[in-house]
Scaffold this motif. Structure first.
Motif, PDB file in Angstrom:
ATOM      1  N   PHE A 170       0.808  -1.205  -0.161  1.00 58.60           N
ATOM      2  CA  PHE A 170      -0.046   0.101   0.100  1.00 58.60           C
ATOM      3  C   PHE A 170       0.891   1.319  -0.162  1.00 58.60           C
ATOM      4  N   ALA A 171       2.027   1.233   0.686  1.00 63.95           N
ATOM      5  CA  ALA A 171       2.978   2.496   0.834  1.00 63.95           C
ATOM      6  C   ALA A 171       3.301   2.891  -0.749  1.00 63.95           C
ATOM      7  N   LEU A 172       3.828   1.831  -1.446  1.00 67.22           N
ATOM      8  CA  LEU A 172       4.291   2.369  -2.760  1.00 67.22           C
ATOM      9  C   LEU A 172       2.865   2.603  -3.863  1.00 67.22           C
ATOM     10  N   GLU A 173       1.880   2.356  -3.405  1.00 66.77           N
ATOM     11  CA  GLU A 173       0.706   2.450  -4.307  1.00 66.77           C
ATOM     12  C   GLU A 173       0.209   3.979  -4.262  1.00 66.77           C
ATOM     13  N   HIS A 174       1.274   4.851  -3.921  1.00 74.45           N
ATOM     14  CA  HIS A 174       0.761   6.434  -3.856  1.00 74.45           C
ATOM     15  C   HIS A 174       0.539   6.824  -5.385  1.00 74.45           C
ATOM     16  N   ALA A 175      -0.738   7.146  -5.677  1.00 77.46           N
ATOM     17  CA  ALA A 175      -1.005   7.779  -6.871  1.00 77.46           C
ATOM     18  C   ALA A 175      -0.941   6.731  -7.860  1.00 77.46           C
ATOM     19  N   ALA A 176      -0.938   5.356  -7.665  1.00 77.92           N
ATOM     20  CA  ALA A 176      -0.716   4.498  -8.626  1.00 77.92           C
ATOM     21  C   ALA A 176      -1.939   3.690  -8.971  1.00 77.92           C
ATOM     22  N   VAL A 177      -1.875   2.422  -9.004  1.00 74.83           N
ATOM     23  CA  VAL A 177      -3.135   1.549  -9.534  1.00 74.83           C
ATOM     24  C   VAL A 177      -4.397   1.883  -8.697  1.00 74.83           C
ATOM     25  N   ILE A 178      -4.153   1.657  -7.291  1.00 75.71           N
ATOM     26  CA  ILE A 178      -5.381   1.464  -6.518  1.00 75.71           C
ATOM     27  C   ILE A 178      -6.124   2.924  -6.561  1.00 75.71           C
ATOM     28  N   GLU A 179      -5.370   3.910  -6.328  1.00 80.23           N
ATOM     29  CA  GLU A 179      -5.984   5.405  -6.234  1.00 80.23           C
ATOM     30  C   GLU A 179      -6.398   5.780  -7.605  1.00 80.23           C
ATOM     31  N   THR A 180      -5.737   5.486  -8.465  1.00 78.87           N
ATOM     32  CA  THR A 180      -6.105   6.067 -10.023  1.00 78.87           C
ATOM     33  C   THR A 180      -7.411   5.083 -10.286  1.00 78.87           C
ATOM     34  N   SER A 181      -7.360   3.991 -10.003  1.00 81.73           N
ATOM     35  CA  SER A 181      -8.511   3.168 -10.499  1.00 81.73           C
ATOM     36  C   SER A 181      -9.974   3.525  -9.900  1.00 81.73           C
ATOM     37  N   ILE A 182      -9.715   3.658  -8.246  1.00 80.07           N
ATOM     38  CA  ILE A 182     -10.874   4.117  -7.488  1.00 80.07           C
ATOM     39  C   ILE A 182     -11.440   5.609  -7.864  1.00 80.07           C
ATOM     40  N   MET A 183     -10.407   6.650  -8.243  1.00 78.85           N
ATOM     41  CA  MET A 183     -10.879   7.812  -8.733  1.00 78.85           C
ATOM     42  C   MET A 183     -11.564   7.670 -10.256  1.00 78.85           C
ATOM     43  N   LEU A 184     -11.081   6.747 -10.884  1.00 79.18           N
ATOM     44  CA  LEU A 184     -11.806   6.665 -12.334  1.00 79.18           C
ATOM     45  C   LEU A 184     -13.051   6.142 -12.059  1.00 79.18           C
ATOM     46  N   TYR A 185     -13.227   5.412 -10.978  1.00 79.83           N
ATOM     47  CA  TYR A 185     -14.900   5.033 -10.709  1.00 79.83           C
ATOM     48  C   TYR A 185     -15.430   6.260 -10.154  1.00 79.83           C
ATOM     49  N   TYR A 186     -15.042   6.829  -9.360  1.00 77.93           N
ATOM     50  CA  TYR A 186     -15.748   7.803  -8.549  1.00 77.93           C
ATOM     51  C   TYR A 186     -15.741   9.247  -9.471  1.00 77.93           C
ATOM     52  N   HIS A 187     -14.691   9.593  -9.869  1.00 75.50           N
ATOM     53  CA  HIS A 187     -14.380  10.853 -10.226  1.00 75.50           C
ATOM     54  C   HIS A 187     -13.791  10.805 -11.593  1.00 75.50           C
ATOM     55  N   PRO A 188     -14.405  10.162 -12.546  1.00 78.32           N
ATOM     56  CA  PRO A 188     -13.577   9.949 -14.047  1.00 78.32           C
ATOM     57  C   PRO A 188     -13.077  11.384 -14.629  1.00 78.32           C
ATOM     58  N   GLN A 189     -13.856  12.473 -14.299  1.00 86.85           N
ATOM     59  CA  GLN A 189     -13.820  13.666 -14.880  1.00 86.85           C
ATOM     60  C   GLN A 189     -12.269  14.464 -14.402  1.00 86.85           C
ATOM     61  N   LEU A 190     -11.957  13.695 -13.252  1.00 79.43           N
ATOM     62  CA  LEU A 190     -10.746  14.289 -12.738  1.00 79.43           C
ATOM     63  C   LEU A 190      -9.343  13.636 -12.872  1.00 79.43           C
ATOM     64  N   VAL A 191      -9.432  12.627 -13.850  1.00 76.65           N
ATOM     65  CA  VAL A 191      -8.340  11.884 -14.058  1.00 76.65           C
ATOM     66  C   VAL A 191      -7.783  11.945 -15.391  1.00 76.65           C
ATOM     67  N   ARG A 192      -6.500  12.092 -15.519  1.00 78.27           N
ATOM     68  CA  ARG A 192      -5.825  12.511 -16.828  1.00 78.27           C
ATOM     69  C   ARG A 192      -4.894  11.401 -17.176  1.00 78.27           C
ATOM     70  N   LEU A 193      -5.657  10.402 -17.864  1.00 84.01           N
ATOM     71  CA  LEU A 193      -4.883   8.989 -18.145  1.00 84.01           C
ATOM     72  C   LEU A 193      -3.860   9.544 -19.292  1.00 84.01           C
ATOM     73  N   ASP A 194      -4.052  10.361 -20.035  1.00 81.17           N
ATOM     74  CA  ASP A 194      -3.174  10.676 -21.017  1.00 81.17           C
ATOM     75  C   ASP A 194      -1.849  11.342 -20.346  1.00 81.17           C
ATOM     76  N   LEU A 195      -1.899  11.574 -19.281  1.00 82.46           N
ATOM     77  CA  LEU A 195      -0.621  12.263 -18.677  1.00 82.46           C
ATOM     78  C   LEU A 195       0.106  11.033 -17.567  1.00 82.46           C
ATOM     79  N   LEU A 196      -0.460   9.738 -17.585  1.00 82.83           N
ATOM     80  CA  LEU A 196       0.004   8.750 -16.805  1.00 82.83           C
ATOM     81  C   LEU A 196       1.701   8.527 -16.953  1.00 82.83           C
TER      82      LEU A 196
END
Ligand code: ZN
Ligand code: MN
Length: 254
Positions: A170-196
């Motif tokens: 979980f520590a290395l998961e900062h801004a990684a798969v978990i947070e990005t995926s859950i943001m894509l579920y709850y707030h997709p308009q706030l995620v810039r997948l093109d800037l990954l």
């Protein structure tokens, strides 16, 4: 008008919910902290608030506005304090905020409080704030507090499905798969997948140096790659977390 959100209720409506329904109050706690080029600064508070609202919806709870600033970002779990935008509190400030909030909810007659943390570094200062408040309130207080990190409610089966090639922790998961995926579920308009970004995972020694060396931290601020993040993984994690938090609230608070 039915709302889960305390800040959308009148004081009368809120008072009646507490007195009549003994509703659990969910208090999300987050941070204002860099989350790479693809996620917003408010990610930790947004995710804690979303998890709180989902869980509260299952147990007739009320969601208080998040404490949206957190304890200082650490290199190994949040990237560190050297990023522009990361805006952090001294420990005593966060302890004081937590303590004051608990004392106020107790004064309202709340008996069931769920402190739902979304920022790794906050943990011990939230515990301290809760402890100081309960000590001050004394043995006659009827308030009980559940405190949790939302990611602890993910099962190993779900983590195996989200990380088919192995879970980095979980520590290395900062801004990684978990947070990005859950943001894509709850707030997709706030995620810039093109800037990954596609940095290699951070590789830290088993000690800290103060002041920190920014060269330890990938320049993007992301500690392991968010490639592989998607909204379906986000849904899987978000639904499991909300359901299992709700189950814990039922089990402890009835
Ligand atoms: Zn975060
Ligand atoms: Mn964080």
């Amino acid at each position: 008008m039915n709302t889960l959100h305390m800040n959308e209720m009148s004081w009368i409506a809120y008072r009646d919910r507490i007195a009549r329904d003994n509703s659990p109050i969910f208090l999300p706690v987050g941070a204002l902290e860099q989350h790479g080029p693809h996620l917003p600064l408010g990610t930790d508070a947004l995710l804690a608030s979303a998890a709180a609202a989902s869980a509260a919806g299952l147990v007739d709870g009320i969601v208080a506005p998040a404490l949206s600033y957190g304890y200082k970002s650490q290199p190994k779990c949040g990237g560190g304090q050297h990023f522009c935008g990361t805006t952090s509190l001294d420990a005593q400030t966060l302890i004081g905020q937590m303590c004051d909030a608990v004392r106020e909810f107790a004064r309202h007659g709340v008996k069931k409080l769920v402190v739902l943390n979304g920022h790794y570094e906050n943990q011990w200062f939230l515990i301290e704030g809760i402890d100081l408040a309960l000590r001050e309130l004394g043995a006659k207080s009827q308030l009980r507090v559940m405190r949790l990190e939302y990611w602890d409610f993910m099962t190993n089966d779900t983590l195996a499905a989200v990380f088919p090639t192995g879970f980095p922790g979980f520590a290395l998961e900062h801004a990684a798969v978990i947070e990005t995926s859950i943001m894509l579920y709850y707030h997709p308009q706030l995620v810039r997948l093109d800037l990954l970004p596609d940095d290699a995972p951070a590789d830290f020694p088993p000690y800290d140096i103060h002041p920190l060396n920014p060269a330890w931290v990938p320049a993007s601020g992301v500690l392991s790659s968010a490639r592989g993040a998607n909204a379906e993984k986000g849904r899987l994690m978000a639904e499991e977390v909300a359901k299992r938090i709700a189950d814990a609230v039922q089990a402890e608070f009835g």
